[in-house]
Enzyme design. Structure first.
Site, short mmCIF file in Angstrom:
data_model
loop_
_atom_site.label_atom_id
_atom_site.label_comp_id
_atom_site.label_asym_id
_atom_site.label_seq_id
_atom_site.Cartn_x
_atom_site.Cartn_y
_atom_site.Cartn_z
N TYR A 157 3.20 1.20 13.57
CA TYR A 157 3.86 2.11 12.66
C TYR A 157 3.46 3.55 12.93
O TYR A 157 2.31 3.86 13.16
CB TYR A 157 3.66 1.74 11.20
CG TYR A 157 2.29 1.35 10.74
CD1 TYR A 157 1.56 2.19 9.91
CD2 TYR A 157 1.74 0.12 11.09
CE1 TYR A 157 0.31 1.81 9.44
CE2 TYR A 157 0.50 -0.26 10.62
CZ TYR A 157 -0.22 0.61 9.81
OH TYR A 157 -1.46 0.24 9.35
N HIS B 169 0.81 -1.22 0.00
CA HIS B 169 0.00 0.00 0.00
C HIS B 169 0.84 1.26 0.00
O HIS B 169 1.98 1.26 0.47
CB HIS B 169 -0.89 0.05 1.25
CG HIS B 169 -1.76 -1.14 1.43
ND1 HIS B 169 -2.05 -1.66 2.66
CD2 HIS B 169 -2.40 -1.93 0.54
CE1 HIS B 169 -2.85 -2.70 2.53
NE2 HIS B 169 -3.07 -2.89 1.24
#
Length: 186
Positions: free
Chosen positions: A133, A64
């Site tokens: 993240y 992505h």
């Protein structure tokens, strides 16, 4: 406290970070991010969002990226183990189209800094994994792009014996060549 070891990767802008882990009879302590240490290492990014996901073994998320709102990322496995994969999508980069893979785990405490201009994904290798993240821009649902995880042109070596499962959207992304024709590169 807060010392890190930083290794530059062969793809410009990617950094492997190994934070110092302090062990004692109580367990361990780790500083997962310290802006001063990262800036000293040449990683200057303002992070605006923290994300966390949990997935079982074999789940593949990716590859992505956001195009209009590109996100630099600092990623690591909080629990379990993942194979983390990035692909350079920066037009004009000498490493355009090249992939980089690394095992990130709760045991090795390694992190990967990914600058803007990369597709990103990961495969869960352990029974479950919690993946974290930090992002340099906010999630923009209208700005979702991706490339096929199984595009042979990327040269990604996925582990044998791990049954890969991904959602329908991730099975329909274009190959790198198709994304390039659409203008979906940086």
């Amino acid at each position: 406290m807060g010392k890190i070891t930083v290794t530059r990767c062969d793809i410009d802008g990617l950094f492997i970070i190994e934070p110092k882990v302090f062990y004692d009879e109580r367990g361990y302590f780790i500083e997962t991010y310290n802006e001063q240490d990262y800036k000293k290492a040449g990683i200057s990014c303002t992070f605006v969002q923290d994300n966390q996901s949990m997935s079982p073994k074999g789940i593949l998320r990716g590859l992505h990226y956001q195009f209009a709102h590109p996100q630099a990322k600092l990623v690591y496995a909080f629990s379990g183990e993942v194979l983390d994969v990035t692909v350079d999508l920066r037009a004009g980069s000498p490493t355009f189209g090249q992939s980089f893979s690394i095992c990130l785990s709760a045991d090795n405490h390694k992190q990967l800094f990914i600058p803007e201009g990369f597709a990103h994904g990961y495969l869960v290798l352990s029974e479950t994994a919690v993946f974290c993240y930090k992002c340099g821009d906010f999630y923009a649902p209208e700005d979702q792009y991706g490339i096929r995880w199984d595009d042979p042109a990327l040269g990604i070596t996925w582990p044998e014996g791990v049954p890969l499962q991904c959602n329908a959207r991730d099975r329909t992304w274009p190959t790198l060549a198709e994304a390039e024709k659409k203008g979906w590169i940086f």
